[in-house]
Design an enzyme around this catalytic site. Structure first.
Site, PDB file in Angstrom:
ATOM      1  N   HIS A 183     -32.301  50.143  29.580  1.00 29.54           N
ATOM      2  CA  HIS A 183     -30.881  50.449  29.803  1.00 29.54           C
ATOM      3  C   HIS A 183     -30.355  51.334  28.661  1.00 29.54           C
ATOM      4  O   HIS A 183     -29.683  52.340  28.901  1.00 29.54           O
ATOM      5  CB  HIS A 183     -30.112  49.131  29.891  1.00 29.54           C
ATOM      6  CG  HIS A 183     -28.627  49.270  29.929  1.00 29.54           C
ATOM      7  ND1 HIS A 183     -27.903  49.173  31.091  1.00 29.54           N
ATOM      8  CD2 HIS A 183     -27.720  49.485  28.950  1.00 29.54           C
ATOM      9  CE1 HIS A 183     -26.625  49.334  30.814  1.00 29.54           C
ATOM     10  NE2 HIS A 183     -26.481  49.516  29.512  1.00 29.54           N
ATOM     11  N   GLU A 184     -30.703  50.967  27.432  1.00 27.41           N
ATOM     12  CA  GLU A 184     -30.217  51.738  26.272  1.00 27.41           C
ATOM     13  C   GLU A 184     -30.845  53.130  26.243  1.00 27.41           C
ATOM     14  O   GLU A 184     -30.174  54.117  25.946  1.00 27.41           O
ATOM     15  CB  GLU A 184     -30.531  50.998  24.964  1.00 27.41           C
ATOM     16  CG  GLU A 184     -29.831  49.655  24.817  1.00 27.41           C
ATOM     17  CD  GLU A 184     -28.338  49.728  25.054  1.00 27.41           C
ATOM     18  OE1 GLU A 184     -27.747  50.806  24.848  1.00 27.41           O
ATOM     19  OE2 GLU A 184     -27.758  48.721  25.485  1.00 27.41           O
ATOM     20  N   HIS A 243     -29.042  55.307  28.488  1.00 26.76           N
ATOM     21  CA  HIS A 243     -27.834  55.861  27.858  1.00 26.76           C
ATOM     22  C   HIS A 243     -28.179  57.103  27.031  1.00 26.76           C
ATOM     23  O   HIS A 243     -27.437  58.075  27.023  1.00 26.76           O
ATOM     24  CB  HIS A 243     -27.196  54.833  26.923  1.00 26.76           C
ATOM     25  CG  HIS A 243     -26.259  53.892  27.616  1.00 26.76           C
ATOM     26  ND1 HIS A 243     -25.341  54.309  28.536  1.00 26.76           N
ATOM     27  CD2 HIS A 243     -26.092  52.561  27.513  1.00 26.76           C
ATOM     28  CE1 HIS A 243     -24.647  53.274  28.974  1.00 26.76           C
ATOM     29  NE2 HIS A 243     -25.101  52.179  28.367  1.00 26.76           N
ATOM     30  N   GLU A 265     -22.239  52.624  32.737  1.00 26.39           N
ATOM     31  CA  GLU A 265     -23.004  51.372  32.677  1.00 26.39           C
ATOM     32  C   GLU A 265     -23.845  51.205  33.942  1.00 26.39           C
ATOM     33  O   GLU A 265     -25.012  50.823  33.869  1.00 26.39           O
ATOM     34  CB  GLU A 265     -22.066  50.171  32.513  1.00 26.39           C
ATOM     35  CG  GLU A 265     -21.429  50.042  31.148  1.00 26.39           C
ATOM     36  CD  GLU A 265     -22.432  49.992  30.015  1.00 26.39           C
ATOM     37  OE1 GLU A 265     -23.488  49.356  30.161  1.00 26.39           O
ATOM     38  OE2 GLU A 265     -22.162  50.626  28.984  1.00 26.39           O
TER      39      GLU A 265
END
Lengths: 184, 456
Positions: free
Chosen positions: B145-146, B149, B228
Site C-alpha cells: 500500500h505504501e 503511494h 487511499e
C-alpha cells in the site's frame, strides 16, 4: 504557398509522432531489460545461498542424502541453463526440491532451532518471493511491450526499427509439482 | 496508475500556485491590517518571500520537517533483515527504481506512512506496534500500500501539501492574533478615511483568513480519500493477495490506539487515520475512507488486478476510482494462496531494535527481565533488578543479538507423553516443572536454576 505550409506542418507532426512512439518503445524495452536483470540478480543469489543451506542441513540430517543430492543437482542444472524458457523450467524444478528440503527439515527440531539455518531459511524464502515478484513485474512489462509492438499504428514503428516480441518467464504448475528424476 | 500520476502532477502545480495566491493576498492584508494603510505592498513582498522560503524548505528540509517530533529513525539492513526483505520484495513487484529507505517509529499504535520527493528517494516508516502485530502476508500488504503511494506520486504531493498547509495555518494564526490585539492600526486607517478599494481588500483578506486554511484542508482531504482507495488497489495488485491488506487493516482498526505524534497536517499520510476513531460513513472532513468499507472492497475482490478492485468498488460503494487508461493497460491477475508465516518480529525484538536506534543498549537477563542502558554507560556490568545476577554490558558497536542468543544452553531434555492434560517432571536441580496443556514452545526454563529444558 498555403499547401506548402500545410504539408510542412503535417510532416513535422508526423515526425514528432514517430519520435514519441519510438521513445515510448525504447523506454518500455529498457524497463523490460531492467526487470530481467532483477530476476537474474535474485536467481544468482539463490544459487549462492543453496550450498550453505545444504552444508548446514548436513550437520543435523546427514542421512537425508537423497534430498540433499537432488537439491544440489537441481541447482547445478539451473546454473547451467541458457535461454528464458530453459531457465524458467530449471528454476521451477529447483523450487520444488527446495520445498521438499524444507519439509524434511520439519522432522529435525535441533535443525529448526539452529540460527544459521533460520537465517538461511528466511533468506531463501525471501529470495523466492523476490524471484516471484520480479517475474511478475517482468511478465507485466513483456505483456505491455508485446501489445504495443503489435497494435496499429505503433507496429509500423516497431517493424521499422526491428523491435521484436519478448518471451514470458512462465511458471508451469505441473513442472513445479514434479520432482526431477535423478539416478544415484 | 497512469491517470493518478498525471493528476498528482497537475494537483501539485495547482497547489503551489493556489498557495502562492492565498499567501500573497493574506500578506497584503496583513500589511494593511497590522502595520497600517499603504503598507500592503510591503506585506506582499514579505508574503512572496515566505512563499519562496517555503519552496526552499520543501526542497531542502521537507523530510526532516515532516519527521520532526515523530522519533522516526532510519534502520540498517542488519537490524531487521526481514522487514528489509519485505520492502525489497514489494519494490521489485512495483518496479520502483531504488530500494526505499526504512524508518522505524517507536510507538505502540500500529500505523505506517510513506514520504519522499521522488520515487528514487522515497522512504517508508512503520511503527513498532505494526511490526509485532502483523504476520508476513499482512505486513507485505501494508508495505505494498505504501509503495503504491510512492509509485502513484502521492507521497510527493502529500509532502508538498503538508509543508504548504502547515505554513498557511501559521500565517492565518498570525493575522488573527494581530487583529485581536492591534486595534489601534485599524482605528488610524478609518480616521484617515481610506478609500473603498482598501475596504474591499480588507473584506477579501478576512474571508481568506477564515476560509483559506479550511478550503485548503478540504481540497487536501478530498484528494487524500481517493488516493487511499488507489493505494489499496495497487497493494492488492503488487502482492496478488488482497486478504493480506484487508486483515492488516482489520488488526490496525482493532488496536485503535492513537498515534502520539500525529497532527492535522500529517494525518492524511498514514495508512489509517491516526487521529479520529473510525466512522461508519465518510464525511468531507475525513482524511481516510471508512476502514470497514476499505476492508469490504478488498475482501470482495475476485482477482488481484486493478479491474477486480474497480468491480469490487462499484459493488460496495458505487462509482469508479481507477481511470480507464490504467484499467486497459493492467493485465488480469489471479489471487495467490497465503504463505502461512507468523509475525516477522516479536514484541521484544521490535523493542530492542527501536531502543538500539534511540541510543540505548538492550540487555536481556536469563530470568526474562528486559532492561536497557544508555550507549555511553561507563561501567562494564549491571545488576539485574529482578534476580540480582550480574550482567555484562555489551559494547555499542556490537550488533544486536536476538533474544535467543542470550539463553543458557539446553542442558536437559524432556519427552512429553500426555499432550492433552497437565504434566510435571523434575528438573536436575530438584524443582518440579509443570507443563500446561496449552504449552507448545520447544523449550522451558527452570524457575529455580535457570536451566533450559528442551521439550520434545
Amino acid at each position: 504557398m498555403i499547401i506548402g505550409i500545410g504539408l510542412a506542418v503535417i510532416i513535422v507532426i508526423a515526425l514528432l509522432w514517430v519520435a514519441g512512439a519510438y521513445n515510448g518503445l525504447v523506454r518500455l524495452r529498457n524497463q523490460l531489460e531492467n526487470a530481467w536483470a532483477q530476476i537474474d540478480v535474485q536467481l544468482k543469489r539463490r544459487h549462492d545461498l543453496i550450498p550453505n543451506l545444504v552444508e548446514t542441513v548436513k550437520g543435523y540430517a546427514a542421512h537425508e542424502r537423497q534430498t540433499l543430492e537432488k537439491v544440489i543437482q537441481a541447482r547445478n542444472m539451473a546454473v547451467q541453463a541458457k535461454g528464458v524458457a530453459a531457465r524458467a523450467e530449471a528454476e521451477n524444478i529447483l523450487t520444488g526440491t527446495l520445498k521438499s528440503l524444507f519439509a524434511v527439515a520439519e522432522a529435525y527440531p535441533n535443525l529448526k532451532a539452529d540460527q544459521t539455518f533460520l537465517r538461511l531459511q528466511e533468506e531463501l524464502t525471501s529470495t523466492e518471493n523476490k524471484v516471484a515478484f520480479s517475474r511478475q513485474f517482468y511478465n507485466d512489462s513483456v505483456m505491455s511491450f508485446n501489445t504495443r509492438i503489435e497494435v496499429f499504428p505503433t507496429n509500423l514503428i516497431a517493424g521499422l526499427f526491428h523491435f521484436t516480441r519478448r518471451e514470458f518467464f512462465e511458471v508451469k504448475a505441473e513442472a513445479e509439482r514434479a520432482a526431477p528424476q535423478v539416478q544415484f | 496508475m497512469w491517470e493518478q500520476i498525471q493528476a498528482n502532477r497537475r494537483r501539485s502545480l495547482v497547489l503551489i500556485t493556489a498557495m502562492a495566491v492565498v499567501l500573497i493576498v493574506m500578506g497584503y492584508a496583513a500589511g494593511e491590517l497590522i502595520v497600517g494603510p499603504s503598507f500592503g505592498p510591503v506585506g506582499l513582498i514579505v508574503a512572496v518571500a515566505i512563499w519562496a522560503g517555503l519552496m526552499l524548505t520543501y526542497f531542502s528540509a521537507g523530510e526532516s520537517l515532516l519527521l520532526h517530533g515523530t522519533n522516526a529513525r532510519e534502520l540498517r539492513r542488519e537490524e531487521s533483515p526481514q522487514l528489509f526483505n519485505v520492502v525489497e520484495e514489494m519494490q521489485l513487484a512495483a518496479g520502483l527504481p531504488g530500494l526505499p529507505r526504512v524508518y522505524l517509529i517507536d510507538d505502540p499504535a500500529p500505523n505506517a506512512f510513506a514520504f519522499g520527493r521522488k520515487p528514487e528517494q522515497a522512504a517508508v516508516a512503520v511503527t513498532t506496534g505494526l511490526l509485532y502485530r502483523l504476520n508476513r502476508d499482512e505486513l507485505q500488504g501494508v508495505i505494498a500500500h505504501e509503495i503504491g503511494h510512492i509509485k502513484n506520486r502521492d507521497a510527493q504531493f502529500m509532502m508538498l501539501a503538508a509543508v504548504m498547509l502547515g505554513s498557511i495555518a501559521l500565517l492565518a494564526e498570525i493575522i488573527w492574533r494581530s487583529m485581536r490585539y492591534g486595534g489601534r492600526a485599524r482605528g488610524r486607517a478609518r480616521s484617515r478615511g481610506g478609500g473603498q478599494a482598501q475596504l474591499i481588500i480588507l473584506v477579501v483578506a478576512l474571508i481568506f483568513a477564515v476560509l483559506g486554511p479550511l478550503l485548503a484542508q478540504l481540497l487536501y482531504f478530498a484528494c487524500s480519500r481517493k488516493r487511499e482507495y488507489l493505494a489499496d488497489a495497487s497493494g492488492a495488485q503488487f502482492t496478488r493477495y488482497p486478504e493480506g491488506l484487508a486483515a492488516a487493516l482489520e488488526k490496525i482498526a482493532q488496536a485503535a490506539a492513537p498515534v502520539s505524534f500525529a497532527n492535522k497536517v500529517n494525518a492524511p499520510m498514514f495508512i489509517v487515520n491516526p487521529l479520529a476513531a473510525d466512522a461508519e460513513t465518510s464525511s468531507i472532513f475525513s482524511t481516510h475512507p471508512p476502514l470497514a468499507q476499505r476492508i469490504r472492497i478488498l475482501r470482495s475482490m475476485t482477482g488481484a488486478a486493478l479491474a477486480d478492485y474497480e468491480q469490487a468498488f462499484r459493488r460496495t460503494v458505487g462509482g469508479t476510482v481507477i481511470g480507464p487508461q490504467s484499467l486497459r493497460a493492467a493485465p488480469a491477475q489471479t489471487i495467490r494462496p497465503p504463505s502461512n508465516t507468523g509475525p516477522i518480529l516479536t514484541r521484544q525484538d521490535t523493542r530492542q531494535v527501536a531502543q538500539f536506534r534511540a541510543g540505548y543498549i538492550p540487555i536481556t537477563c536469563n530470568c526474562g527481565l528486559q532492561t536497557s542502558v544508555p550507549d555511553n554507560y561507563e561501567r562494564a556490568e549491571i545488576r539485574c533488578l529482578r534476580c540480582g545476577s550480574i550482567l555484562p554490558v555489551p559494547t555499542a558497536a556490537a550488533p544486536i543479538q536476538p533474544q535467543t542468543a542470550n539463553r543458557a544452553p539446553v542442558t536437559l531434555e524432556y519427552h512429553r507423553t500426555n499432550r492433552s492434560g497437565w504434566e510435571s517432571f523434575r528438573c536436575a536441580c530438584g524443582r518440579t516443572v509443570q507443563l500446561s496443556p496449552a504449552f507448545t514452545a520447544p523449550r522451558i526454563r527452570c524457575n529455580n536454576c535457570g536451566r533450559q529444558i528442551a521439550i520434545t
